[in-house]
Design an enzyme around this catalytic site. Structure first.
Site, PDB file in Angstrom:
ATOM      1  N   ASN A 154      71.811  45.632 -11.731  1.00 25.03           N
ATOM      2  CA  ASN A 154      70.821  44.791 -11.045  1.00 25.03           C
ATOM      3  C   ASN A 154      69.451  44.988 -11.673  1.00 25.03           C
ATOM      4  OD1 ASN A 154      71.124  47.359  -9.819  1.00 25.03           O
ATOM      5  ND2 ASN A 154      70.201  46.688  -7.911  1.00 25.03           N
ATOM      6  N   GLU A 191      65.562  44.134 -10.773  1.00 25.34           N
ATOM      7  CA  GLU A 191      64.640  43.664  -9.734  1.00 25.34           C
ATOM      8  C   GLU A 191      63.313  43.231 -10.347  1.00 25.34           C
ATOM      9  OE1 GLU A 191      64.671  46.759  -6.716  1.00 25.34           O
ATOM     10  OE2 GLU A 191      66.727  46.187  -6.157  1.00 25.34           O
ATOM     11  N   GLU A 251      76.418  41.755 -10.998  1.00 30.12           N
ATOM     12  CA  GLU A 251      77.554  40.892 -11.338  1.00 30.12           C
ATOM     13  C   GLU A 251      77.101  39.696 -12.174  1.00 30.12           C
ATOM     14  OE1 GLU A 251      76.614  42.114  -8.433  1.00 30.12           O
ATOM     15  OE2 GLU A 251      78.232  42.051  -6.950  1.00 30.12           O
ATOM     16  N   CYS A 304      77.470  39.955  -3.155  1.00 32.78           N
ATOM     17  CA  CYS A 304      76.769  39.016  -2.275  1.00 32.78           C
ATOM     18  C   CYS A 304      77.340  37.609  -2.440  1.00 32.78           C
ATOM     19  CB  CYS A 304      75.264  39.040  -2.565  1.00 32.78           C
ATOM     20  SG  CYS A 304      74.789  38.100  -4.013  1.00 32.78           S
TER      21      CYS A 304
HETATM   22  N1  THU Z   1      72.856  43.669  -5.490  1.00 31.22           N
HETATM   23  C1  THU Z   1      73.690  43.534  -6.563  1.00 31.22           C
HETATM   24  O1  THU Z   1      73.371  43.920  -7.686  1.00 31.22           O
HETATM   25  N2  THU Z   1      74.891  42.938  -6.347  1.00 31.22           N
HETATM   26  C2  THU Z   1      75.313  42.439  -5.155  1.00 31.22           C
HETATM   27  O2  THU Z   1      76.337  41.778  -5.092  1.00 31.22           O
HETATM   28  C3  THU Z   1      74.545  42.751  -3.938  1.00 31.22           C
HETATM   29  C4  THU Z   1      73.158  43.229  -4.148  1.00 31.22           C
HETATM   30  C5  THU Z   1      71.536  44.295  -5.726  1.00 31.22           C
HETATM   31  C6  THU Z   1      70.382  43.337  -5.597  1.00 31.22           C
HETATM   32  C7  THU Z   1      69.244  44.259  -5.253  1.00 31.22           C
HETATM   33  O3  THU Z   1      68.665  44.735  -6.465  1.00 31.22           O
HETATM   34  C8  THU Z   1      69.895  45.429  -4.540  1.00 31.22           C
HETATM   35  O4  THU Z   1      71.294  45.312  -4.767  1.00 31.22           O
HETATM   36  C9  THU Z   1      69.643  45.455  -3.041  1.00 31.22           C
HETATM   37  O5  THU Z   1      69.918  44.218  -2.479  1.00 31.22           O
END
Ligand code: THU
Length: 136
Positions: A42, A44, A55, A86
């Protein structure tokens, strides 16, 4: 390609997460039908809504490398319970993933859930839906 190797690759990718705002690192390792593995973490942003999930980073990297078919994805996140993908990522996976694509979710603690994309996202809106909707 064994699942152990794919799990290691997802956990390794999680180490590279850029998650200074949530402190919730996630890693993903995607196995393409070619046999190659693509990873993502991820990423941010100070403008929070621009965050990209692990993903989608893995899928984007693979698609940019020319891949279009995938057999499995491992998602590594969470210390206790495994982190479920998500809704946006389920839709994104549906663009290329078949319902039988394996989705394996692991936590830092070693918990593991074995699912398929069809389990996670039934009745999905897919490229086929567009064709059907257009009467093609
Ligand atoms: N996150 C993911 O990388 N994948 C998901 O399917 C759910 C959430 C990350 C996004 C964000 O950086 C952190 O988790 C908290 O939401």
């Amino acid at each position: 390609m064994d699942m152990k190797h794919l799990i290691e690759a997802a956990r390794d990718a999680r180490q590279r997460a850029y998650a200074p705002y949530s402190s919730y690192p996630v890693g993903a390792a995607l196995l393409a039908s070619s046999g190659k593995v693509y990873t993502g973490c991820n990423i941010e942003n100070a403008s929070y809504g621009l965050t990209i999930c692990a993903e989608r980073v893995a899928l984007g990297t693979a698609v940019a490398a020319g891949e279009r078919e995938f057999d499995a994805i491992v998602i590594a996140g969470g210390e206790g319970e495994p982190s479920m993908p998500c809704g946006a990522c389920r839709q994104f996976m549906t663009e290329w993933g078949k319902p039988e694509m394996q989705v394996v979710i692991v936590s830092g603690q070693g918990h593991r859930r074995d699912l398929t994309l069809g389990d996670l996202f039934p009745h999905a809106f897919s490229p086929a839906s567009l064709l059907e909707g257009a009467g093609k």
